[in-house]
Design a protein around this motif. Structure first.
Motif, PDB file in Angstrom:
ATOM      1  N   HIS A  29      20.522  10.135   4.163  1.00  0.00           N
ATOM      2  CA  HIS A  29      19.630  10.732   3.166  1.00  0.00           C
ATOM      3  C   HIS A  29      19.898  12.229   3.068  1.00  0.00           C
ATOM      4  O   HIS A  29      20.411  12.836   4.012  1.00  0.00           O
TER       5      HIS A  29
ATOM      6  N   THR B 112      17.795  14.498   3.091  1.00  0.00           N
ATOM      7  CA  THR B 112      16.847  15.236   3.931  1.00  0.00           C
ATOM      8  C   THR B 112      17.597  15.890   5.105  1.00  0.00           C
ATOM      9  O   THR B 112      17.165  16.930   5.622  1.00  0.00           O
TER      10      THR B 112
ATOM     11  N   ARG C 125      24.486   3.887   3.431  1.00  0.00           N
ATOM     12  CA  ARG C 125      23.709   2.968   4.268  1.00  0.00           C
ATOM     13  C   ARG C 125      24.353   1.597   4.233  1.00  0.00           C
ATOM     14  O   ARG C 125      24.774   1.144   3.179  1.00  0.00           O
TER      15      ARG C 125
ATOM     16  N   GLN D 170      21.424  10.758  -3.923  1.00  0.00           N
ATOM     17  CA  GLN D 170      20.011  11.142  -3.823  1.00  0.00           C
ATOM     18  C   GLN D 170      19.803  12.574  -4.280  1.00  0.00           C
ATOM     19  O   GLN D 170      20.669  13.439  -4.082  1.00  0.00           O
TER      20      GLN D 170
ATOM     21  N   GLU E 172      17.131  15.654  -3.563  1.00  0.00           N
ATOM     22  CA  GLU E 172      16.102  16.089  -2.627  1.00  0.00           C
ATOM     23  C   GLU E 172      15.492  17.363  -3.193  1.00  0.00           C
ATOM     24  O   GLU E 172      16.215  18.214  -3.720  1.00  0.00           O
TER      25      GLU E 172
ATOM     26  N   PHE F   7       6.738   8.487   6.444  1.00  0.00           N
ATOM     27  CA  PHE F   7       8.057   9.010   6.816  1.00  0.00           C
ATOM     28  C   PHE F   7       7.840   9.846   8.079  1.00  0.00           C
ATOM     29  O   PHE F   7       6.841  10.584   8.156  1.00  0.00           O
TER      30      PHE F   7
ATOM     31  N   PHE G 204       9.159  12.516   8.979  1.00  0.00           N
ATOM     32  CA  PHE G 204       9.288  13.973   8.786  1.00  0.00           C
ATOM     33  C   PHE G 204       8.246  14.557   7.846  1.00  0.00           C
ATOM     34  O   PHE G 204       8.253  15.759   7.599  1.00  0.00           O
ATOM     35  N   THR G 205       7.381  13.728   7.276  1.00  0.00           N
ATOM     36  CA  THR G 205       6.301  14.254   6.433  1.00  0.00           C
ATOM     37  C   THR G 205       4.957  13.701   6.887  1.00  0.00           C
ATOM     38  O   THR G 205       4.876  12.591   7.391  1.00  0.00           O
TER      39      THR G 205
ATOM     40  N   GLY H 143      10.002   9.243  -2.745  1.00  0.00           N
ATOM     41  CA  GLY H 143       9.350   9.319  -1.447  1.00  0.00           C
ATOM     42  C   GLY H 143       9.042  10.796  -1.274  1.00  0.00           C
ATOM     43  O   GLY H 143       9.876  11.635  -1.624  1.00  0.00           O
ATOM     44  N   SER H 144       7.877  11.130  -0.754  1.00  0.00           N
ATOM     45  CA  SER H 144       7.546  12.562  -0.691  1.00  0.00           C
ATOM     46  C   SER H 144       6.449  12.824   0.331  1.00  0.00           C
ATOM     47  O   SER H 144       5.884  11.891   0.905  1.00  0.00           O
ATOM     48  N   GLY H 145       6.144  14.100   0.514  1.00  0.00           N
ATOM     49  CA  GLY H 145       5.048  14.445   1.416  1.00  0.00           C
ATOM     50  C   GLY H 145       5.102  15.900   1.833  1.00  0.00           C
ATOM     51  O   GLY H 145       5.913  16.684   1.325  1.00  0.00           O
TER      52      GLY H 145
ATOM     53  N   PHE I 275      10.515  16.039  -1.534  1.00  0.00           N
ATOM     54  CA  PHE I 275      10.598  14.694  -2.098  1.00  0.00           C
ATOM     55  C   PHE I 275      12.053  14.235  -2.135  1.00  0.00           C
ATOM     56  O   PHE I 275      12.979  15.060  -2.073  1.00  0.00           O
ATOM     57  N   GLY I 276      12.266  12.941  -2.223  1.00  0.00           N
ATOM     58  CA  GLY I 276      13.611  12.367  -2.356  1.00  0.00           C
ATOM     59  C   GLY I 276      13.592  11.320  -3.453  1.00  0.00           C
ATOM     60  O   GLY I 276      12.594  10.614  -3.629  1.00  0.00           O
TER      61      GLY I 276
HETATM   62  N1  PHE Z   1      14.606  10.858   2.861  1.00  0.00           N
HETATM   63  C1  PHE Z   1      13.691   9.869   2.343  1.00  0.00           C
HETATM   64  C2  PHE Z   1      14.474   8.592   2.014  1.00  0.00           C
HETATM   65  O1  PHE Z   1      15.665   8.623   1.953  1.00  0.00           O
HETATM   66  C3  PHE Z   1      12.961  10.340   1.097  1.00  0.00           C
HETATM   67  C4  PHE Z   1      12.060  11.521   1.341  1.00  0.00           C
HETATM   68  C5  PHE Z   1      12.503  12.806   1.132  1.00  0.00           C
HETATM   69  C6  PHE Z   1      10.755  11.321   1.775  1.00  0.00           C
HETATM   70  C7  PHE Z   1      11.658  13.890   1.370  1.00  0.00           C
HETATM   71  C8  PHE Z   1       9.904  12.370   1.988  1.00  0.00           C
HETATM   72  C9  PHE Z   1      10.361  13.659   1.788  1.00  0.00           C
HETATM   73  O2  PHE Z   1      13.905   7.541   1.821  1.00  0.00           O
END
Ligand code: PHE
Length: 420
Positions: free
Chosen positions: A119, A121, A143, A157, A159, A233, A235-236, A255-257, A280-281
């Motif tokens: 990802h 991130t 993946r 992706q 980000e 997640f 990390f969030t 996906g976010s936070g 977010f991603g």
């Molecule tokens: N890295 C996460 C994913 O690949 C997405 C994400 C990014 C979620 C940033 C929260 C914050 O699914």
């Protein structure tokens, strides 16, 4: 698997440690190494820099939106080297040692320390270290996954990250007051980070909401509906997922936070100990597929003029061009059945990886059609159906018979199963 990679011996170290060379760098091979030549060959194809690729178009559309419609200035970054350390991809993002994404069954490793990012991130901290406060970052991620029309082992992706001081957020309190209900629903039962003032968290989430809503409208149209769900997640915290209603269904897009304080680069907190950030991603293929009506994810990799030429007249500020499929070539189906060894933890991803090696881009889907336990011999039996279909030409029985027999030979040898 590694045997097919370019292997040689590092003379410099004067030791016989086998290595593999990827993107001009030499990596020591160890028991985690599982990158295949088929995957390594994708590392050179920079789809985001091909002007007519729908992915590059989408990235330009996103930049245009942020440039013209977003009040804050974002830096736009493209990161083309997908090789990262496991520390960057997992440890620094607080992904626990037991998380399935760390397993070589789910991710591609060059060796135990180095891998293909799963990802974007993975790069957040290094970008934060440059002092940037609001940025968008795109790149290819990898993946190990199933084979069907919406999954490839490589995809792209976007980000997004935005770092605030509490004062910046407080100055928007009035502007965001109408969003309190939506934000509370998105937080749901999640506990907030102890370092955070709940009022500031809600304002940061309101800013995230406004940002994502704006982007969604720019991509899917002004009337698009968006809904937020709580999610998780590592990390969030809190974590939320945004879905958009499009073509009569809810599509999970972001996906976010709020980033964990520990995930922020130390230099961010040195500058402002009270800094708070949202992230977010978003997967680019998934969005481009629905916007352009592209039915098979493999098409993004097609160099066929009948695909690429359809996007050459796309302007970023106009409605996305609908892709007109250029004839569907007939599929050829073949089954492969085998008994598993008595003591086996069979991983379907291993089978998919072999299929990808043998027939890159020629397999549309692989499905498990039968699974039973043969009590007489006390062994499990599996049957998989492989749908071979090219996007660009009619496949011949001859070719498929050759591929299928190579597949049978490799499956028997590598997975140590008994073919039926
Ligand atoms: N890295 C996460 C994913 O690949 C997405 C994400 C990014 C979620 C940033 C929260 C914050 O699914």
């Amino acid at each position: 698997m590694i045997s097919a990679c370019r292997r040689h011996f590092s003379l410099q170290a004067m030791k016989s440690i086998p290595t593999t060379t990827i993107l001009g760098h030499e990596y020591e091979i160890d028991s985690m190494t599982n990158i295949t030549p088929a995957i390594a060959s994708r590392l050179h194809c920079k789809l985001l820099s091909q002007p007519n690729s729908p992915l590059a178009l989408l990235w330009r559309r996103i930049q245009r939106h942020f440039d013209s419609r977003h009040p804050r200035v974002f830096d736009f970054l493209r990161h083309d080297d997908p090789i990262v350390t496991a520390k960057q991809n997992f440890d620094e993002l607080l992904i626990p040692a037991s998380h399935p994404s760390r397993s070589p069954n789910d991710s591609y490793y060059l060796n135990r320390k180095t891998m293909l990012r799963t990802h974007m991130t993975a790069h957040e901290r290094e970008v934060m270290a440059t002092g940037r406060k609001s940025f968008l970052l795109v790149g290819d991620v990898y993946r190990r996954d199933q084979i069907d029309c919406s999954h490839m082992p490589v995809f792209h992706q976007l980000e997004g990250v935005c770092i605030f001081s509490p004062d910046e957020l407080l100055s928007r309190e009035a502007e965001y007051s109408h969003l309190v209900g939506v934000i509370e629903k998105a937080i749901g039962s999640q506990v907030l980070q102890v370092e955070h003032d709940p009022k500031i968290v809600k304002l940061a989430l309101a800013d995230l909401y406004v940002t994502l809503h704006g982007l969604m409208k720019a991509l899917f149209g002004d009337a698009s509906r968006i809904r937020w769900q709580e999610t998780f997640f590592p990390f969030t915290q809190p974590s939320t997922e945004a879905e958009v209603f499009y073509d009569n269904r809810w599509l999970e897009v972001f996906g976010s936070g709020i980033l964990q304080q520990q995930v922020l680069h130390p230099s961010v907190l040195e500058r402002d100990p009270n800094a708070i950030a949202w992230a977010f991603g978003m997967g680019l293929e998934r969005v481009a597929m629905v916007l352009h009506g592209i039915s098979d994810i493999r098409l993004f990799w097609s160099q066929d003029d009948r695909f690429t030429s359809q996007f050459s007249s796309q302007k970023e500020d106009t409605v996305p061009i609908k892709f007109v499929p250029f004839s569907k070539y007939p599929p050829i189906c073949r089954d492969i059945s085998f008994y598993l060894p008595t003591t086996s933890d069979f991983q379907p991803n291993e089978l998919y990886e072999i299929i990808r090696e043998i027939a890159p881009d020629l397999v549309e889907a692989v499905t498990l059609t039968d699974e039973y336990h043969d009590v007489k011999i006390n062994r499990a039996s599996m049957c998989y159906r492989i749908v071979y279909r090219s996007m660009e030409r009619t496949l011949t029985d001859n070719l498929i018979n050759k591929l299928q027999s190579e597949l049978r030979e490799r499956v028997a040898r590598q997975l140590q199963v008994t073919l039926r």
